[in-house]
Scaffold this active site. Sequence first.
Site, short mmCIF file in Angstrom:
data_model
loop_
_atom_site.label_atom_id
_atom_site.label_comp_id
_atom_site.label_asym_id
_atom_site.label_seq_id
_atom_site.Cartn_x
_atom_site.Cartn_y
_atom_site.Cartn_z
CG ASN A 1 12.53 -5.41 -3.52
OD1 ASN A 1 12.05 -5.07 -2.26
ND2 ASN A 1 12.22 -4.54 -4.74
NE ARG B 1 15.34 2.56 -9.74
CZ ARG B 1 15.64 3.03 -10.95
NH1 ARG B 1 17.05 2.96 -11.34
NH2 ARG B 1 14.77 3.56 -11.72
CB ALA C 1 -1.03 -0.04 1.16
CG HIS D 1 11.25 -1.86 -15.98
ND1 HIS D 1 10.92 -0.47 -16.68
CD2 HIS D 1 11.32 -1.49 -14.63
CE1 HIS D 1 10.61 0.28 -15.93
NE2 HIS D 1 10.71 -0.11 -14.72
CG ASP E 1 2.06 -2.11 3.31
OD1 ASP E 1 2.18 -1.72 2.28
OD2 ASP E 1 2.96 -2.31 4.23
CB VAL F 1 4.28 -3.63 -10.11
CG1 VAL F 1 4.72 -2.01 -10.14
CG2 VAL F 1 2.70 -3.60 -10.65
CB THR F 2 8.04 -5.82 -6.72
OG1 THR F 2 6.86 -5.84 -6.08
CG2 THR F 2 9.29 -5.68 -5.84
CG ASN F 3 11.50 -2.22 -10.76
OD1 ASN F 3 11.67 -2.55 -11.60
ND2 ASN F 3 11.08 -1.08 -10.52
CB VAL G 1 3.56 1.42 -7.00
CG1 VAL G 1 3.12 1.00 -8.38
CG2 VAL G 1 4.98 2.24 -7.29
#
Length: 314
Positions: free
Chosen positions: A96, A83, A11, A176, A34, A119-121, A14
């Site tokens: 992550n 980041r 939460a 990405h 979350d 969506v997490t990098n 993003v």
Amino acid sequence: MKKAKVTVVGAGFVGATTAQRIAEKDLADVVLIDVVEGLAEGKALDIQQSASAEGFDARIVGTQDYALTERSDVIVITAGLARKPGMSRDDLLFKNAEIVSQVTDQCARRSPESLLLIVTNPLDVMTQLAWKRSGFENRRVFGMAGVLDSVRYGYFIARELGISVRDVRAMVLGGHGDSMVPLPRYSTVNGIPLETLVPAEKIEAINHKTRNGGAEIVNLLKTGSAFYAPSSSACAMVEAILRDSGRILPCSVYLEGQYGLSGVYCGVPVKLGRQGVLEVLELPLTGPESEALRRSSEEVSRNAGKLAAAGFLN
Ligand code: APR
């Protein structure tokens, strides 16, 4: 008709903005979850209270309890660290990976029929990890970033030409990351090839700006990363899925020989619908384009190798 149910995990900037966009478009009821006590509950209440001003009927609940996510149609995973300046997406890798593993375990068993949108990098390898952990067919697990990279590209093209973004179709392939592959040859203005409208050196500058789009925002924000365009992109994918529209969107998907790549998640155009990835579209690429895509996918494979060595992908 039964209302669709979307869970958004994380939460933060993003996740909450994605939940807001899904609710405002009345695409589905939303569960926002979350680990931080009160965070998802507070943001969900706030979004819910905007319903009559915005005119939506979607219900949104915030929670720390995965029981409420049961039988979701789509699960959007944004949980993780964002980041900080000077930090590459890869710095986030191990931290992550732990978070995405836990979250996938929690979600996949409660919603065994769901689609997982990551969506997490670092995006592509987190998607690969979520796929492995979930045990789902690969068509049901995919990552967001191609849409984000392409909408950024489209915006920069429109600005260069002084035209409406609505008339631009922009295509970015690859992972990405800094090695993403903007494809001017497949980018058009209402069907007119970009390369006939913009000189080569200007296109190169736009490509560079696109690759640097996320980092530019991180440097300005200092304590976080982009979230408006990422949440718009995630919401566009959720919409394509729930409306079963068959939209062609670049997404991070598992490649099994397409583009000469196998066993790796990487961004390519796909047809997206209620069953997930309905088809991977294979664009004919020139030698240099293929080579750039291969290099980009190697970056993802390197990260996958690091995760495998640390026991994450077994
Ligand atoms: N379960 C659920 N939520 C978690 C967990 C977990 N195990 N671990 C962390 N979170 C939550 C955090 O409490 C935080 O609220 O994930 C949220 C992340 O939010 P932000 O820090 O605001 O990060 P955000 O900008 O939303 O980015 C999230 O998306 O674009 C990517 O690179 C970005 O990987 C990052 C992710």
